[in-house]
Design a protein around this motif. Sequence first.
Motif, PDB file in Angstrom:
ATOM      1  N   SER A 291       0.872  -1.212   0.119  1.00  0.00           N
ATOM      2  CA  SER A 291      -0.180   0.125  -0.125  1.00  0.00           C
ATOM      3  C   SER A 291       0.896   1.218  -0.109  1.00  0.00           C
ATOM      4  O   SER A 291       2.101   1.306   0.475  1.00  0.00           O
ATOM      5  CB  SER A 291      -0.897  -0.054   1.225  1.00  0.00           C
ATOM      6  OG  SER A 291      -0.137  -0.132   2.374  1.00  0.00           O
ATOM      7  N   TYR A 292       0.223   2.033  -0.486  1.00  0.00           N
ATOM      8  CA  TYR A 292       0.714   3.596  -0.316  1.00  0.00           C
ATOM      9  C   TYR A 292      -0.043   4.550   0.627  1.00  0.00           C
ATOM     10  O   TYR A 292      -1.255   4.458   0.795  1.00  0.00           O
ATOM     11  CB  TYR A 292       0.845   4.297  -1.699  1.00  0.00           C
ATOM     12  CG  TYR A 292       1.645   3.812  -2.618  1.00  0.00           C
ATOM     13  CD1 TYR A 292       3.118   3.952  -2.744  1.00  0.00           C
ATOM     14  CD2 TYR A 292       1.077   3.024  -3.915  1.00  0.00           C
ATOM     15  CE1 TYR A 292       3.938   3.416  -3.772  1.00  0.00           C
ATOM     16  CE2 TYR A 292       1.843   2.626  -4.803  1.00  0.00           C
ATOM     17  CZ  TYR A 292       3.252   2.521  -4.940  1.00  0.00           C
ATOM     18  OH  TYR A 292       3.803   2.109  -5.745  1.00  0.00           O
ATOM     19  N   LEU A 293       0.753   5.380   1.507  1.00  0.00           N
ATOM     20  CA  LEU A 293       0.007   6.153   2.309  1.00  0.00           C
ATOM     21  C   LEU A 293       0.564   7.690   1.851  1.00  0.00           C
ATOM     22  O   LEU A 293       1.604   8.133   1.999  1.00  0.00           O
ATOM     23  CB  LEU A 293       0.408   5.937   3.783  1.00  0.00           C
ATOM     24  CG  LEU A 293      -0.270   6.789   5.070  1.00  0.00           C
ATOM     25  CD1 LEU A 293      -1.773   6.867   4.872  1.00  0.00           C
ATOM     26  CD2 LEU A 293       0.235   6.441   6.102  1.00  0.00           C
ATOM     27  N   VAL A 294      -0.423   8.572   1.286  1.00  0.00           N
ATOM     28  CA  VAL A 294      -0.385   9.975   1.040  1.00  0.00           C
ATOM     29  C   VAL A 294      -0.551  10.818   2.258  1.00  0.00           C
ATOM     30  O   VAL A 294      -1.695  10.700   3.078  1.00  0.00           O
ATOM     31  CB  VAL A 294      -1.615  10.202  -0.004  1.00  0.00           C
ATOM     32  CG1 VAL A 294      -1.106  11.763  -0.492  1.00  0.00           C
ATOM     33  CG2 VAL A 294      -1.358   9.221  -1.167  1.00  0.00           C
ATOM     34  N   ILE A 295       0.574  11.303   2.647  1.00  0.00           N
ATOM     35  CA  ILE A 295       0.425  12.392   3.806  1.00  0.00           C
ATOM     36  C   ILE A 295       0.339  13.925   3.403  1.00  0.00           C
ATOM     37  O   ILE A 295       1.300  14.289   2.448  1.00  0.00           O
ATOM     38  CB  ILE A 295       1.508  12.134   4.785  1.00  0.00           C
ATOM     39  CG1 ILE A 295       1.687  10.627   5.333  1.00  0.00           C
ATOM     40  CG2 ILE A 295       1.693  12.964   5.945  1.00  0.00           C
ATOM     41  CD1 ILE A 295       0.303  10.249   6.323  1.00  0.00           C
ATOM     42  N   THR A 296      -0.681  14.413   3.862  1.00  0.00           N
ATOM     43  CA  THR A 296      -1.177  15.977   3.354  1.00  0.00           C
ATOM     44  C   THR A 296      -0.268  16.868   4.301  1.00  0.00           C
ATOM     45  O   THR A 296      -0.116  16.449   5.414  1.00  0.00           O
ATOM     46  CB  THR A 296      -2.469  16.261   3.512  1.00  0.00           C
ATOM     47  OG1 THR A 296      -3.057  16.128   4.596  1.00  0.00           O
ATOM     48  CG2 THR A 296      -3.104  15.407   2.301  1.00  0.00           C
ATOM     49  N   PRO A 297       0.144  17.898   3.799  1.00  0.00           N
ATOM     50  CA  PRO A 297       0.781  18.806   4.693  1.00  0.00           C
ATOM     51  C   PRO A 297      -0.295  19.799   5.509  1.00  0.00           C
ATOM     52  O   PRO A 297      -1.006  20.469   5.169  1.00  0.00           O
ATOM     53  CB  PRO A 297       1.471  19.719   3.699  1.00  0.00           C
ATOM     54  CG  PRO A 297       0.732  19.776   2.655  1.00  0.00           C
ATOM     55  CD  PRO A 297       0.020  18.590   2.425  1.00  0.00           C
ATOM     56  N   SER A 298      -0.597  19.365   6.779  1.00  0.00           N
ATOM     57  CA  SER A 298      -1.661  19.783   7.399  1.00  0.00           C
ATOM     58  C   SER A 298      -1.243  20.301   8.928  1.00  0.00           C
ATOM     59  O   SER A 298      -2.160  20.348   9.930  1.00  0.00           O
ATOM     60  CB  SER A 298      -3.015  18.571   7.745  1.00  0.00           C
ATOM     61  OG  SER A 298      -3.117  18.110   6.565  1.00  0.00           O
ATOM     62  N   GLU A 299      -0.016  20.907   8.897  1.00  0.00           N
ATOM     63  CA  GLU A 299       0.542  21.695  10.130  1.00  0.00           C
ATOM     64  C   GLU A 299       0.563  20.694  11.383  1.00  0.00           C
ATOM     65  O   GLU A 299       0.105  21.312  12.215  1.00  0.00           O
ATOM     66  CB  GLU A 299      -0.214  22.851  10.247  1.00  0.00           C
ATOM     67  CG  GLU A 299       0.093  23.625   9.054  1.00  0.00           C
ATOM     68  CD  GLU A 299      -0.666  25.407   9.271  1.00  0.00           C
ATOM     69  OE1 GLU A 299      -1.039  25.598  10.527  1.00  0.00           O
ATOM     70  OE2 GLU A 299      -0.635  26.081   8.481  1.00  0.00           O
ATOM     71  N   GLY A 300       0.430  19.586  11.310  1.00  0.00           N
ATOM     72  CA  GLY A 300       0.555  18.500  12.187  1.00  0.00           C
ATOM     73  C   GLY A 300      -0.718  18.416  12.988  1.00  0.00           C
ATOM     74  O   GLY A 300      -0.796  17.867  14.069  1.00  0.00           O
TER      75      GLY A 300
END
Length: 377
Positions: A291-300
């Motif tokens: 699997s791939y996990l896409v992590i968005t830039p969401s200020e933590g």
Amino acid sequence: MSLGAMDIFKLLPGGKRNENANCKKCGCATCMMFAIKLSKGQCDGSLCPYMDDELSQKLAHSRKVQQQTLKLGRLAVGGENVMYRHEKTFINPCVYAITLDSKSPDFEEKLSRILNFEIECVGNKYKIDAVYFKNPVNGAVQALKEKGIEILDDDFLLNMHEVEYTTLDDTILNLANIRYQAVVKRNEEFSKPVYVKLYGDDYCSLCAIASALVCKYANLIIFENLNEALLSSIITLRLNIYTDPQKPLQVESKVYEFNNPDENALVFLTTNFALSYFAVANELSGLKCGSYLVITPSEGMSVLTAWSAQKITAEIASKVVSANSILDKVKNRRIIIPGLLSDLREELQEALPDWKIVVGTTEAYKIPDFVKKLSDV
Ligand code: SF4
């Protein structure tokens, strides 16, 4: 405690509302501006000709050193300036040192265990901080330094204050009083960082004692014996205490891979809040498929907080997906978003027309069951 702008302002003519308020003689447009600059150490109190004795004394007190900072190689010891982490933050993590004696019969074996100890936690690797080396020998010192382990000696300890461990209650009371005198009272007699030596090898009681001492208020703990399980526990504990409560823990925004993903891999998406990442990553690692996990830039921020604060939007999420060509090889073209983002599904579908947006689970631990039923989605 440091003197805040409001504490200063209240004692200036502006705060007292007297005739000199906002006279500008200090070079600031208002007394409040001057108070803000003074609280940040950006100007000198003597610039105001109307400063009264009470404020002068408070400013002089606030400039006294609270707890000294000592350098031990790459480590800093002490330097704390609050009683409680939530007031601001704790600064320099409590240092863990292991006693090592080259004249001891188990020297070689203990040295080897010290050199080889390493744990991985939240994506980072941790070793023993320091060795309290009795009768040091050059080869061992060199080997320890090469591993980034600092050497602690009696000369260094002379600059610290030793608190002898008696009972847990008394030791904590003693440590708390020293921290209070240093931080709140700015009493120079108590400004040295503090260390405690712990003896014995009863893992359970040592773990409980060391945990309490890390919280309140040891700057350095020297263990007589090496116990890897104990160190693993208290290193993890320390990670929780010595973080800045004003800065959320976050991971890098990118696409992470699990179990050698190929064209049949699943694609998940979540925010860059560290706990969200590790909760999902843990489940994805346990799946039988890649699997791939896409992590968005969401200020933590966690998923729901980020959504409420507009830190995860269809635009933000679609940009990360589109920018990562690694996802081009995925055939099934499905992106599984957190259940808490179900309201974002339609908007994200419009932004990513080549993908099918699937609403996943609200809790990471439900991912394995969800994946089993995914063929029905
Ligand atoms: Fe206020 Fe500055 Fe005048 Fe002092 S000198 S009264 S701080 S404006």
